[in-house]
Design an enzyme around this catalytic site. Sequence first.
Site, PDB file in Angstrom:
ATOM      1  CG  ASP A   1      -1.675   1.186   1.382  1.00 38.67           C
ATOM      2  OD1 ASP A   1      -2.366   1.530   2.486  1.00 38.67           O
ATOM      3  OD2 ASP A   1      -1.951   1.900   0.465  1.00 38.67           O
TER       4      ASP A   1
ATOM      5  CG  ASP B   1      -3.461   4.861  -2.080  1.00 42.78           C
ATOM      6  OD1 ASP B   1      -4.458   5.275  -1.454  1.00 42.78           O
ATOM      7  OD2 ASP B   1      -2.864   3.692  -1.911  1.00 42.78           O
TER       8      ASP B   1
HETATM    9  O1  LIG Z   1      -7.927   5.266   2.205  1.00 42.75           O
HETATM   10  C1  LIG Z   1      -7.757   5.266   1.040  1.00 42.75           C
HETATM   11  C2  LIG Z   1      -8.292   6.420   0.172  1.00 42.75           C
HETATM   12  C3  LIG Z   1      -9.814   6.736   0.412  1.00 42.75           C
HETATM   13  C4  LIG Z   1     -10.556   5.623  -0.246  1.00 42.75           C
HETATM   14  C5  LIG Z   1     -11.710   5.883   0.076  1.00 42.75           C
HETATM   15  C6  LIG Z   1     -12.497   7.138   0.524  1.00 42.75           C
HETATM   16  C7  LIG Z   1     -11.438   8.049   0.772  1.00 42.75           C
HETATM   17  C8  LIG Z   1     -10.145   7.791   0.798  1.00 42.75           C
HETATM   18  N1  LIG Z   1      -7.156   4.332   0.725  1.00 42.75           N
HETATM   19  N2  LIG Z   1      -6.309   3.394   1.118  1.00 42.75           N
HETATM   20  C9  LIG Z   1      -4.907   3.165   1.196  1.00 42.75           C
HETATM   21  N3  LIG Z   1      -4.869   2.272   1.916  1.00 42.75           N
HETATM   22  C10 LIG Z   1      -5.668   1.785   2.334  1.00 42.75           C
HETATM   23  C11 LIG Z   1      -5.885   0.460   3.321  1.00 42.75           C
HETATM   24  C12 LIG Z   1      -7.209   0.067   3.450  1.00 42.75           C
HETATM   25  C13 LIG Z   1      -8.441   0.768   3.009  1.00 42.75           C
HETATM   26  C14 LIG Z   1      -8.330   2.031   2.217  1.00 42.75           C
HETATM   27  C15 LIG Z   1      -7.119   2.245   1.860  1.00 42.75           C
END
Ligand SMILES: O=C(Cc1ccccc1)Nn1cnc2ccccc21
Length: 325
Positions: free
Chosen positions: A32, A213
């Site tokens: 991640d 990401d």
């Molecule tokens: O948290 C986020 C971004 C996100 C997604 C949806 C709405 C707002 C922000 N991604 N993420 C990055 N690493 C993660 C790990 C688990 C779940 C989501 C994860």
Amino acid sequence: QSGEVAANPEQYDESYLCPVQVGQTTLNLDFDTGSADLWVFSTLTPKSESTGHSLYNPSTGTKKSGYTWDISYGDGSGASGTVYADKVVVGGVTATSQAVEAATSVSSQFEQDTDNDGLLGLAFSSINTVEPQAQKTFFDSVKGSLAKPLFTADLKKGAAGTYDFGYIDSSKYTGSISYVNVNTANGFWEFTASGYAVGSGSVSGSVGDAIADTGTTLMYLPTTVVQAYYNKVDSADYDSNQGGYTYDCSENLPNFLISLGGKTFTVSGTDINFAPVDSSGETCFGGIQENTGIGMSILGDIFLKSVFVVFDQTQSTPRLGFAAQ
Ligand SMILES: O=C(Cc1ccccc1)Nn1cnc2ccccc21
């Protein structure tokens, strides 16, 4: 050292899981680049939350007494626990004393995804959540021992891709790599994305501030960009129940073009068709959604499976390199 590890997609490419040796156990972890904690399901996780998962046994590690961690992700999921130092091996690349965050509690999203045994954060260590002292990511732990201080992501649609550490495999991309400088102030691989186009033609406007990401499934872009995209999809509309744009699964989606570092990349409409919203398979949920409330755009897996990405710390300013696959 250098190494390569497989990135195996879950259903609908919701996330990609990689085999990692943690202590004496091999776990499947979600690499991640949007977070900086290496946390795992463990023998300390309540049985009610860990059934079906592979578990790290901290008995092989050295407990970091008094150290704890607690992470929340943008989608509302999260986990927390205690910290050990142990050996971690990724594709033959070894961190001999890596901070391994053993979960003593995980949210329902993680409990239910039994393919996922934890996360391996690859963002900057400045956003690691361990108290009283932030710990290094796996990449930061091994960076100095890698042939080159970089790693690459080559994710694929519905097939195994790879993460490489310490080298760039030129057989994994076509054409040249175009680089953008990274702003590390928020701890992400954050950069400025340029113009965009829907379908075909020349790019214009600006997507703006964005992060690369691998831990986010979809693409989250500015409302103006997303509206311009779904204006080209006859059956599309914003469905507040689903929390995003949906459309008839039978409709062909247009491509999305984005300019990064002076080069235009095409995300195919087929890659943007994410998944049906229910088992009837009539209505589908789009892979491009609005970034409202997030504060930046997120180029997640829907984008990343179209390109080869270099996460590069060979220079004083980190860079992202993008090339067509
Ligand atoms: O948290 C986020 C971004 C996100 C997604 C949806 C709405 C707002 C922000 N991604 N993420 C990055 N690493 C993660 C790990 C688990 C779940 C989501 C994860």
